[in-house]
Motif scaffolding. Structure first.
Motif, mmCIF file in Angstrom:
data_model
loop_
_atom_site.group_PDB
_atom_site.id
_atom_site.type_symbol
_atom_site.label_atom_id
_atom_site.label_comp_id
_atom_site.label_asym_id
_atom_site.label_seq_id
_atom_site.Cartn_x
_atom_site.Cartn_y
_atom_site.Cartn_z
ATOM 1 N N ILE A 5 7.385 5.463 -1.939
ATOM 2 C CA ILE A 5 8.546 3.616 -1.593
ATOM 3 C C ILE A 5 8.448 3.493 -3.267
ATOM 4 O O ILE A 5 8.354 4.383 -4.268
ATOM 5 N N THR A 6 9.866 3.796 -3.137
ATOM 6 C CA THR A 6 10.580 3.445 -3.673
ATOM 7 C C THR A 6 10.609 1.552 -4.144
ATOM 8 O O THR A 6 10.719 1.399 -2.952
ATOM 9 N N GLY A 7 10.400 1.417 -5.543
ATOM 10 C CA GLY A 7 9.565 -0.260 -5.513
ATOM 11 C C GLY A 7 8.744 -0.664 -4.768
ATOM 12 O O GLY A 7 8.995 -1.798 -4.726
ATOM 13 N N ALA A 8 7.886 0.506 -4.520
ATOM 14 C CA ALA A 8 6.938 0.003 -3.710
ATOM 15 C C ALA A 8 5.471 -1.145 -4.704
ATOM 16 O O ALA A 8 4.944 -1.418 -4.086
ATOM 17 N N ASN A 9 5.972 -1.534 -6.316
ATOM 18 C CA ASN A 9 5.434 -2.751 -6.591
ATOM 19 C C ASN A 9 5.998 -3.898 -5.961
ATOM 20 O O ASN A 9 5.868 -4.982 -7.063
ATOM 21 N N GLY A 10 7.557 -4.059 -5.580
ATOM 22 C CA GLY A 10 7.498 -5.294 -5.685
ATOM 23 C C GLY A 10 7.245 -6.283 -3.690
ATOM 24 O O GLY A 10 6.040 -5.715 -3.792
ATOM 25 N N PHE A 11 7.744 -7.079 -3.708
ATOM 26 C CA PHE A 11 6.688 -7.921 -2.849
ATOM 27 C C PHE A 11 7.388 -7.112 -1.165
ATOM 28 O O PHE A 11 5.522 -7.397 -0.677
ATOM 29 N N ILE A 12 7.755 -6.654 -0.729
ATOM 30 C CA ILE A 12 7.859 -5.955 0.272
ATOM 31 C C ILE A 12 7.310 -5.039 -0.123
ATOM 32 O O ILE A 12 5.852 -4.131 0.518
ATOM 33 N N GLY A 13 7.403 -3.968 -1.077
ATOM 34 C CA GLY A 13 6.689 -3.189 -1.140
ATOM 35 C C GLY A 13 5.507 -2.620 -1.027
ATOM 36 O O GLY A 13 4.942 -1.685 -0.492
ATOM 37 N N ARG A 14 5.345 -3.511 -1.648
ATOM 38 C CA ARG A 14 3.189 -4.150 -2.123
ATOM 39 C C ARG A 14 2.465 -3.873 0.099
ATOM 40 O O ARG A 14 1.769 -2.712 -0.016
ATOM 41 N N HIS A 15 3.273 -4.285 0.189
ATOM 42 C CA HIS A 15 2.880 -4.547 1.770
ATOM 43 C C HIS A 15 3.590 -3.281 2.160
ATOM 44 O O HIS A 15 2.181 -3.381 3.383
ATOM 45 N N LEU A 16 4.083 -2.835 2.105
ATOM 46 C CA LEU A 16 4.504 -1.311 2.860
ATOM 47 C C LEU A 16 3.058 -0.546 3.043
ATOM 48 O O LEU A 16 3.284 0.111 3.308
ATOM 49 N N VAL A 17 3.384 -0.452 1.588
ATOM 50 C CA VAL A 17 2.379 0.195 0.974
ATOM 51 C C VAL A 17 1.061 0.066 1.932
ATOM 52 O O VAL A 17 0.270 0.992 2.039
ATOM 53 N N HIS A 18 0.445 -1.148 1.908
ATOM 54 C CA HIS A 18 -1.095 -1.890 2.497
ATOM 55 C C HIS A 18 -0.981 -0.633 3.854
ATOM 56 O O HIS A 18 -1.763 -0.510 4.408
ATOM 57 N N GLY A 22 -2.838 1.999 4.968
ATOM 58 C CA GLY A 22 -4.160 1.744 6.287
ATOM 59 C C GLY A 22 -3.725 2.803 7.389
ATOM 60 O O GLY A 22 -4.697 2.669 8.011
ATOM 61 N N ALA A 23 -2.170 3.442 7.946
ATOM 62 C CA ALA A 23 -2.410 3.822 8.898
ATOM 63 C C ALA A 23 -3.068 5.472 8.073
ATOM 64 O O ALA A 23 -2.356 6.662 9.901
ATOM 65 N N GLY A 24 -3.327 5.791 6.832
ATOM 66 C CA GLY A 24 -3.924 7.255 6.830
ATOM 67 C C GLY A 24 -2.858 8.079 6.506
ATOM 68 O O GLY A 24 -2.840 9.237 6.945
ATOM 69 N N HIS A 25 -1.320 7.699 6.301
ATOM 70 C CA HIS A 25 -0.805 8.268 5.582
ATOM 71 C C HIS A 25 -0.558 8.190 3.520
ATOM 72 O O HIS A 25 -2.060 7.771 3.127
ATOM 73 N N ALA A 26 -0.241 9.435 3.190
ATOM 74 C CA ALA A 26 0.163 9.866 1.593
ATOM 75 C C ALA A 26 1.148 9.023 1.501
ATOM 76 O O ALA A 26 1.937 9.069 1.382
ATOM 77 N N VAL A 27 0.742 7.773 0.382
ATOM 78 C CA VAL A 27 1.660 7.706 0.286
ATOM 79 C C VAL A 27 1.468 7.423 -1.925
ATOM 80 O O VAL A 27 0.685 6.795 -2.111
ATOM 81 N N HIS A 28 2.843 7.762 -2.145
ATOM 82 C CA HIS A 28 2.996 7.708 -3.827
ATOM 83 C C HIS A 28 4.257 6.367 -3.983
ATOM 84 O O HIS A 28 4.719 6.219 -3.177
ATOM 85 N N GLY A 29 4.408 6.221 -5.000
ATOM 86 C CA GLY A 29 5.040 5.347 -5.112
ATOM 87 C C GLY A 29 5.825 5.517 -6.919
ATOM 88 O O GLY A 29 5.793 6.237 -7.583
ATOM 89 N N VAL A 30 7.371 5.073 -7.291
ATOM 90 C CA VAL A 30 7.571 5.157 -8.235
ATOM 91 C C VAL A 30 8.741 4.087 -8.721
ATOM 92 O O VAL A 30 9.412 3.417 -6.926
ATOM 93 N N GLY A 31 8.668 2.919 -9.746
ATOM 94 C CA GLY A 31 9.338 1.715 -9.698
ATOM 95 C C GLY A 31 8.584 1.484 -11.004
ATOM 96 O O GLY A 31 8.002 1.962 -12.201
ATOM 97 N N HIS A 32 9.408 0.048 -10.902
ATOM 98 C CA HIS A 32 8.892 -0.843 -12.169
ATOM 99 C C HIS A 32 7.399 -1.240 -12.098
ATOM 100 O O HIS A 32 7.476 -1.576 -10.776
ATOM 101 N N GLY A 33 6.656 -1.354 -13.074
ATOM 102 C CA GLY A 33 5.156 -2.238 -12.682
ATOM 103 C C GLY A 33 4.723 -1.094 -13.760
ATOM 104 O O GLY A 33 4.273 -0.426 -13.181
ATOM 105 N N ALA A 34 3.515 -2.104 -14.563
ATOM 106 C CA ALA A 34 2.312 -1.298 -15.075
ATOM 107 C C ALA A 34 1.477 -1.149 -14.156
ATOM 108 O O ALA A 34 0.231 -2.195 -14.423
ATOM 109 N N LEU A 35 1.015 -0.513 -13.507
ATOM 110 C CA LEU A 35 -0.014 -0.547 -12.914
ATOM 111 C C LEU A 35 -0.837 0.157 -13.311
ATOM 112 O O LEU A 35 -0.673 2.106 -13.020
ATOM 113 N N ASP A 36 -2.037 0.321 -13.367
ATOM 114 C CA ASP A 36 -3.376 1.408 -14.022
ATOM 115 C C ASP A 36 -3.697 2.534 -12.492
ATOM 116 O O ASP A 36 -3.547 2.122 -11.518
ATOM 117 N N ALA A 37 -4.411 3.533 -12.838
ATOM 118 C CA ALA A 37 -4.848 4.532 -11.619
ATOM 119 C C ALA A 37 -5.554 3.265 -11.061
ATOM 120 O O ALA A 37 -5.691 3.800 -8.806
#
Lengths: 309, 309
Positions: A5-18, A22-37
């Motif tokens: 997911i590009t932009g996974a740290n955005g408003f919609i991105g975070r909900h989509l990651v969730h 939650g459905a069991g998929h492996a989700v990786h993200g790239v985009g802006h935002g200082a998220l630690d592990a």
């Protein structure tokens, strides 16, 4: 599915990651935002790269975690107003990032399905009533123009290189964690106990309001890729229109306030009078919207008050 | 007029420099190509920057020579084939360069008139007979898609920031110094004494052939800027269609050869069956094409033989 997911740290991105994690998929993200592990994992991300959507970062993701089966492209400008203030920034975030992503997929993962988040802003000002996907696009802001250019890149890479793209044109997405736009603005001013709320615009602007949790479920449901070389476009709207004035009034009531809402009467630049989805295609797919506007506004107020309590 | 030309060292650019400098205008150029000062002056350029169309180079031009009154934007990809081989290169040259140019003009020279060279390739494959500027654009190659995106950027900056743009959609431009495409290919093979010329395509493809010297005169004649915030689009074609087979045969005859021309029968990717201008708007402007196809082909052969003699 292996989902990027590009932009996974955005408003919609975070909900989509969730939704997808939650459905069991492996989700990786790239985009802006200082998220630690820890924070990334808490959101549902198996990994996160804080940076541009470019070949170096996409190569790094692939080297560490393998190629994606699905890429959700949510990165991009997210404000009509900022696109008017700083159009080149919006171009870079929306158009140039898409060009780099598609070029990388062409070279490295041509079978990967692309699902790109576009916007009803591509339709522009000239529409009354429900707008079908086939309507002429006459965007009226750099934001809308750039989203439309992003779509064209998807069409071009589908047509010439066989990529499979699904473009979802999102309408007025709101919901928990949205920290800008109408609902945020109203709640912030109610919180500050303003007695009279004067909002921009005329109030009769019609919008198709959709709760971000429904939108995340919608995006997660269009994983079945278009056929090879195809670029399908789907309206991500409910087909129900509500005026800005009615939403503002309902929100104030939900808040429990008797504040009077007024409108400046001056339309904002880039702000069409009506953006309402023709939802025939969504109904064909069988998608059902679950969160009513009343429920969504109630949840938004609860979230807003909760974070300030 | 103080004129800047991006891509001034290209095929059309060099002819346009010649045309404008000959009319007494101060002409400066930026784009790719190692021209020393002597060579630049010989072409008609008062100055030349060999590099990207970016803020640094545009600032440097302005600092040394003042702001432009007119910018001709000719820089960009120039080959359908290369756009299919390397689409990101074509995107960067055509779209990203335009975004940087318009953003610089927005900040530094908003009153400057922009004349941008687009292409009939934006129309795509779905047209028969003369194509009006208002026809639906359905480009069928990355080259055409990117040219259309370039146009959209012009529209966006005109609409949102008051820039004045004229987009000229050029058709099949040929003439002295063109070292690629059909005429170059045929002459090179006649020079090599090939007995049978088998060309790509089916031969019946209709094109609107225009001599580059006429095209340079056309571009020089549209300096009267569109009104503030307006982005006008003009077909830069003659309204006369001639098939590829007829042009090939006429060229072979002009060469003085009896070589037989054949066509592979296989359409090239991205190659529409007919691209013919509706020239109503050009006639309204009062522009007259002066160089007939016969004359143009004769001059091309003379130039080709001259440079090899």
């Amino acid at each position: 599915m292996i989902v990027w997911i590009t932009g996974a740290n955005g408003f919609i991105g975070r909900h989509l990651v969730h939704q997808l994690a939650g459905a069991g998929h492996a989700v990786h993200g790239v985009g802006h935002g200082a998220l630690d592990a820890t924070e990334a994992r808490r959101l549902g991300l198996q990994s996160w790269i804080n940076g541009e959507i470019d070949a170096a970062n996409l190569n790094a993701l692939a080297a560490a975690h393998g190629l994606p089966t699905h890429v959700y492209h949510l990165a991009g400008g997210s404000s009509v107003g900022i696109s008017i203030e700083r159009p080149f920034e919006d171009f870079s975030r929306t158009v140039a990032s898409t060009a780099r992503l598609l070029e990388w997929l062409r070279g490295s993962a041509r079978d990967c399905a692309v699902i790109a988040a576009s916007s009803a802003a591509v339709y522009g000002a000239d529409h009354v009533g429900p707008i079908a996907e086939s309507a002429i696009a006459t965007p009226m802001s750099p934001y809308g123009q750039h989203k439309f250019m992003m779509e064209q890149l998807c069409r071009s890479y589908a047509q010439s290189f066989g990529l499979r793209c699904t473009i979802v044109r999102l309408f007025s997405v709101y919901g928990p964690n949205l920290r800008k736009q109408l609902l945020w603005d109203i709640c912030s001013r109610l919180q500050a106990k303003e007695q009279v709320l004067t909002l921009g615009g005329v109030g009769s602007e019609i919008r198709d309001w959709t709760d971000v949790r429904d939108v995340a479920r919608l995006l997660a449901s269009v994983v079945e890729p278009a056929s090879q070389g195809n670029c399908r476009v789907i309206n991500g709207g409910s087909g129900r229109g509500t005026s800005v004035a009615d939403v503002a009034t309902a929100l104030v009531r939900r808040w429990g306030s008797s504040t009077v809402v007024r409108h400046s009467g001056v339309s904002r630049p880039g702000d069409p009078i009506s953006l309402l989805a023709d939802d025939a295609m969504l109904r064909q797919i069988g998608f059902d919207w679950r969160i009513s506007l009343d429920q969504g506004l109630a949840d938004y107020v609860a979230w807003f008050k909760g974070r300030h309590s």
